[in-house]
Design an enzyme around this catalytic site. Structure first.
Site, short mmCIF file in Angstrom:
data_model
loop_
_atom_site.label_atom_id
_atom_site.label_comp_id
_atom_site.label_asym_id
_atom_site.label_seq_id
_atom_site.Cartn_x
_atom_site.Cartn_y
_atom_site.Cartn_z
N LEU A 18 0.82 -1.22 0.00
CA LEU A 18 0.00 0.00 0.00
C LEU A 18 0.86 1.27 0.00
O LEU A 18 0.40 2.35 0.38
CB LEU A 18 -0.97 -0.02 1.18
CG LEU A 18 -1.97 -1.18 1.13
CD1 LEU A 18 -2.80 -1.25 2.39
CD2 LEU A 18 -2.87 -1.07 -0.10
N SER A 57 3.62 2.12 1.68
CA SER A 57 4.16 2.70 2.92
C SER A 57 5.60 3.18 2.73
O SER A 57 5.97 4.27 3.20
CB SER A 57 4.09 1.69 4.06
OG SER A 57 4.76 0.50 3.71
N SER A 58 6.41 2.42 2.01
CA SER A 58 7.81 2.83 1.84
C SER A 58 7.91 4.09 1.00
O SER A 58 8.70 4.99 1.30
CB SER A 58 8.64 1.69 1.26
OG SER A 58 8.16 1.34 0.00
N ALA A 59 7.11 4.19 -0.05
CA ALA A 59 7.13 5.41 -0.88
C ALA A 59 6.69 6.61 -0.06
O ALA A 59 7.31 7.68 -0.12
CB ALA A 59 6.22 5.24 -2.09
N ALA A 60 5.62 6.44 0.75
CA ALA A 60 5.12 7.56 1.55
C ALA A 60 6.18 8.04 2.55
O ALA A 60 6.40 9.24 2.72
CB ALA A 60 3.84 7.15 2.27
N ASP A 85 4.64 4.39 -7.37
CA ASP A 85 4.34 4.65 -5.95
C ASP A 85 4.78 6.05 -5.54
O ASP A 85 4.04 6.78 -4.89
CB ASP A 85 5.10 3.67 -5.05
CG ASP A 85 4.48 2.29 -5.04
OD1 ASP A 85 3.76 1.97 -6.00
OD2 ASP A 85 4.74 1.54 -4.08
O1 PMV Z 1 3.26 -4.15 -4.12
P1 PMV Z 1 3.67 -2.78 -4.50
O2 PMV Z 1 2.73 -1.74 -4.03
O3 PMV Z 1 5.09 -2.49 -4.21
O4 PMV Z 1 3.47 -2.66 -6.09
C1 PMV Z 1 4.30 -3.28 -6.99
C2 PMV Z 1 3.87 -2.94 -8.37
C3 PMV Z 1 4.70 -3.62 -9.44
O5 PMV Z 1 4.16 -3.20 -10.68
C4 PMV Z 1 4.58 -5.13 -9.34
C5 PMV Z 1 6.18 -3.26 -9.36
C6 PMV Z 1 6.48 -1.80 -9.67
O6 PMV Z 1 7.59 -1.37 -9.29
O7 PMV Z 1 5.67 -1.12 -10.32
#
Ligand code: PMV
Length: 314
Positions: free
Chosen positions: A105, A107-110, A151
């Protein structure tokens, strides 16, 4: 002297995994945020603390990081942001977070976006959203090894984001009171990306056709969101889910959450994020309560997620 910044988590509505192969994706910033507060410290070390995560760490230039409480996980993002965008003067850093960790969801990007924005403010650096998003993506890449800018762009800019290669548009869509997220702890995103890559190597023709079809669905979803055709949007989500299963990122528990939410009235539901664990999103305008209750009654973690038009705030 001090500063504070917050940034939202996100949910991917369409195009996860395909985005790694240059296809478009749609993500939404949600009303769950991470907040970073930075204060000057008069000690000879930096202290990073999060009561929400039961986390405490001490950082000195000489001895490096000492974890006093909790897991290193999300700290890596704060440390990398400090390494890139701070000198070594001691700070007191507080993290408050309302986004489930490691559930896909954002969290790391936020946390990364909020840390960079708080550091910019602390150092009185003039900055732009584009610059914050770009630097946050750099931090994610360094920490994770692989990550699309989806993200970090969504967390920085807020709202509903359509990302096509490097080009990002904020698009229209009425998703208020429509979304429920069911979540479990996710598999490592990098591991899931690798798994898809292996299937791509074994079945290049089939996998490329699937990725093209996901891209087609995502483009169609953008138009569908813009005209607010709810039934069609749900249907597109369900088709996208079938293809996520086909590329190998579904699991039994994700499937169970998906079918449970459809049974409870969702117009569409699918994996959101990397899969292999992690989260599902259920779309059901005005029926979020029933879905939330059904999922939690069956023992799943679930929460309502409303859109956040606000990205990073300082
Ligand atoms: O699970 P998340 O929120 O880190 O999403 C990954 C999304 C992917 O398309 C699988 C990878 C990416 O870097 O976009």
């Amino acid at each position: 002297m001090g500063s504070r910044a917050s940034a939202p988590g996100k949910t991917i509505l369409f195009g996860e995994h395909a985005v790694v192969y240059g296809k478009p994706a749609i993500a939404l910033a949600i009303d769950k945020r991470a907040t970073i507060t930075i204060r000057e410290s008069h000690k000879d070390y930096t202290r990073i603390k999060s009561d929400d995560l039961h986390l405490e760490a001490i950082l000195t230039p000489e001895t490096g990081l000492k974890l006093k409480k909790g897991e290193i996980g999300i700290l890596n993002y704060i440390l990398k942001a400090l390494e890139f965008y701070h000198d070594s003067t001691p700070l007191k850093i507080k993290l408050e977070i309302g986004i489930p960790i490691g559930a896909g969801l954002g969290s790391s990007a936020a946390v990364t976006v909020a840390t960079i924005a708080a550091l910019d403010k602390y150092h009185e650096r003039k900055t732009t959203l584009t610059s914050i998003a770009k630097r946050a993506h750099r931090v994610e890449l360094e920490v994770q090894g692989a990550a699309s800018p989806l993200d970090t762009s969504t967390s920085t800019h807020g709202g509903l984001i359509y990302l096509d290669k490097e080009k990002m548009d904020q698009i229209k869509g009425d998703l208020k009171d429509s979304l429920v997220i069911g979540y479990t702890r996710s598999e490592d995103t990098a591991k899931m990306v690798k798994l898809v890559k292996e299937r791509m190597k074994r079945h290049p023709k089939i996998m490329n056709l699937i990725m093209d079809t996901i891209a087609h669905i995502t483009r169609k979803a953008r138009k569908t969101l813009e005209i607010n055709d709810k039934e069609r949007l749900g249907e597109l989500m369900n088709i996208n889910q079938g293809l996520l299963d086909a590329i190998g990122v579904n699991t039994q528990s994700l499937s169970e959450m998906i079918y449970t939410s459809r049974e409870a009235g969702a117009l569409g539901s699918k994996i959101t994020g990397a899969g292999g664990g992690g989260s599902i999103i259920a779309y059901s305008p005005n029926r979020t309560r029933q879905i939330l209750e059904t999922l939690t009654d069956r023992g799943y973690n679930a929460m309502k997620a409303d859109p956040s038009t606000k990205g990073v705030l300082t």
